[in-house]
Design an enzyme around this catalytic site. Structure first.
Site, PDB file in Angstrom:
ATOM      1  N   HIS A   1      -3.686  -5.077   0.343  1.00  0.00           N
ATOM      2  CA  HIS A   1      -3.147  -5.479   1.647  1.00  0.00           C
ATOM      3  C   HIS A   1      -3.154  -7.000   1.793  1.00  0.00           C
ATOM      4  O   HIS A   1      -4.065  -7.556   2.408  1.00  0.00           O
ATOM      5  CB  HIS A   1      -3.967  -4.845   2.782  1.00  0.00           C
TER       6      HIS A   1
ATOM      7  N   CYS B   1       0.837  -1.204   0.000  1.00  0.00           N
ATOM      8  CA  CYS B   1       0.000   0.000   0.000  1.00  0.00           C
ATOM      9  C   CYS B   1       0.874   1.257   0.000  1.00  0.00           C
ATOM     10  O   CYS B   1       1.523   1.545  -0.989  1.00  0.00           O
ATOM     11  CB  CYS B   1      -0.996  -0.041   1.165  1.00  0.00           C
TER      12      CYS B   1
ATOM     13  N   GLU C   1      -1.510  -8.830   3.758  1.00  0.00           N
ATOM     14  CA  GLU C   1      -1.430  -9.253   5.170  1.00  0.00           C
ATOM     15  C   GLU C   1      -2.808  -9.297   5.828  1.00  0.00           C
ATOM     16  O   GLU C   1      -2.988  -9.956   6.842  1.00  0.00           O
ATOM     17  CB  GLU C   1      -0.458  -8.350   5.946  1.00  0.00           C
TER      18      GLU C   1
END
Ligand code: MN
Length: 243
Positions: A219, A116, A221
């Protein structure tokens, strides 16, 4: 190498708003970055934010790869622009900290993954520019600040099959989450666009002549627990760190 690789994760500063420590500064990173590294065979190590370049240099020497985490908008002066009204919160000192991590990591040729803001930092570091808000693009775009849960996947991306990501993922078109109101405008000199949304927004980049320097606008994660293929990205980063 039998030892598990150590993955440095960049951090930010948050102001505590709980009673007793009101206004206190804390260095932090979202826990899911830590979890994603552990889940995929690495040892996470936070690189606490500081403004001391020598300290940052020594910190990067301790790790086998770095993840540049998400956060604030990049300070526009760092790509020679003046701030526009829809620019979000900035943290120029953190930009410099991230640039220093990048510089030191590149010197060592260790793998780098930008997530990001991390991708946007990579782009600015390499001489690119950003749209300060998606509305400044001047045409209709998708909703890139999704409503709903972080692990929801809301828009498609299409990946260049010849790219690093093309080799990591078995499908070249799938959905990702989206939490950005900015996007890459001009791509940095030695970078290459390797994924787009259907509206043309740049969703991933890689370096043209660096072993492993990848930036993603989404994202991963926040996704790996609910969407198994996203583990492959972290797995690859960690495997690259063993070289
Ligand atoms: Mn998006």
């Amino acid at each position: 190498m039998s030892k598990k690789p150590v993955i440095g994760i960049s951090t930010s500063v948050i102001i505590d708003n709980t009673k007793g420590f009101l206004g206190y500064e804390k260095v932090y990173v979202n826990k899911d970055y830590v979890d994603a590294v552990i889940q995929n065979g690495g040892i996470p190590l936070m690189i606490p934010f500081s403004e001391d370049e020598k300290v940052i240099e020594s910190q990067v020497e301790l790790v086998d790869a770095v993840i540049l985490s998400g956060g604030h908008d990049v300070f526009p002066a760092h790509y020679n622009r003046e701030p526009q009204p829809k620019l979000g919160d900035v943290f120029p000192e953190r930009d410099k900290y991230d640039f220093k991590i990048l510089e030191c990591a590149k010197k060592r040729k260790i793998p780098i993954l930008g997530i990001c803001r991390g991708m946007q930092i990579i782009n600015v570091y390499e001489g690119g520019t950003l749209y300060q808000d998606l509305s400044y693009i001047g045409r209709d775009v998708l909703k890139h600040v999704q409503g709903g849960k972080p692990y929801m996947r809301t828009h498609y991306i299409e990946i260049d099959t010849e790219s690093i990501l093309g080799k990591i993922f078995s499908e070249n078109r799938f959905m990702v989450n989206s939490f950005h109101h900015q996007a890459i405008e001009n791509i940095g000199k030695d970078l290459k666009v390797i994924a787009n949304a259907s509206d043309g927004i740049i969703e991933a980049v890689e370096h043209k002549n660096y072993p492993f320097l990848v930036g993603v606008q989404w994202h991963p994660e926040m996704l790996f627990k609910k969407y198994e293929p996203m583990n492959k990205l972290f797995e690859r980063l960690i495997n690259e760190s063993k070289k």
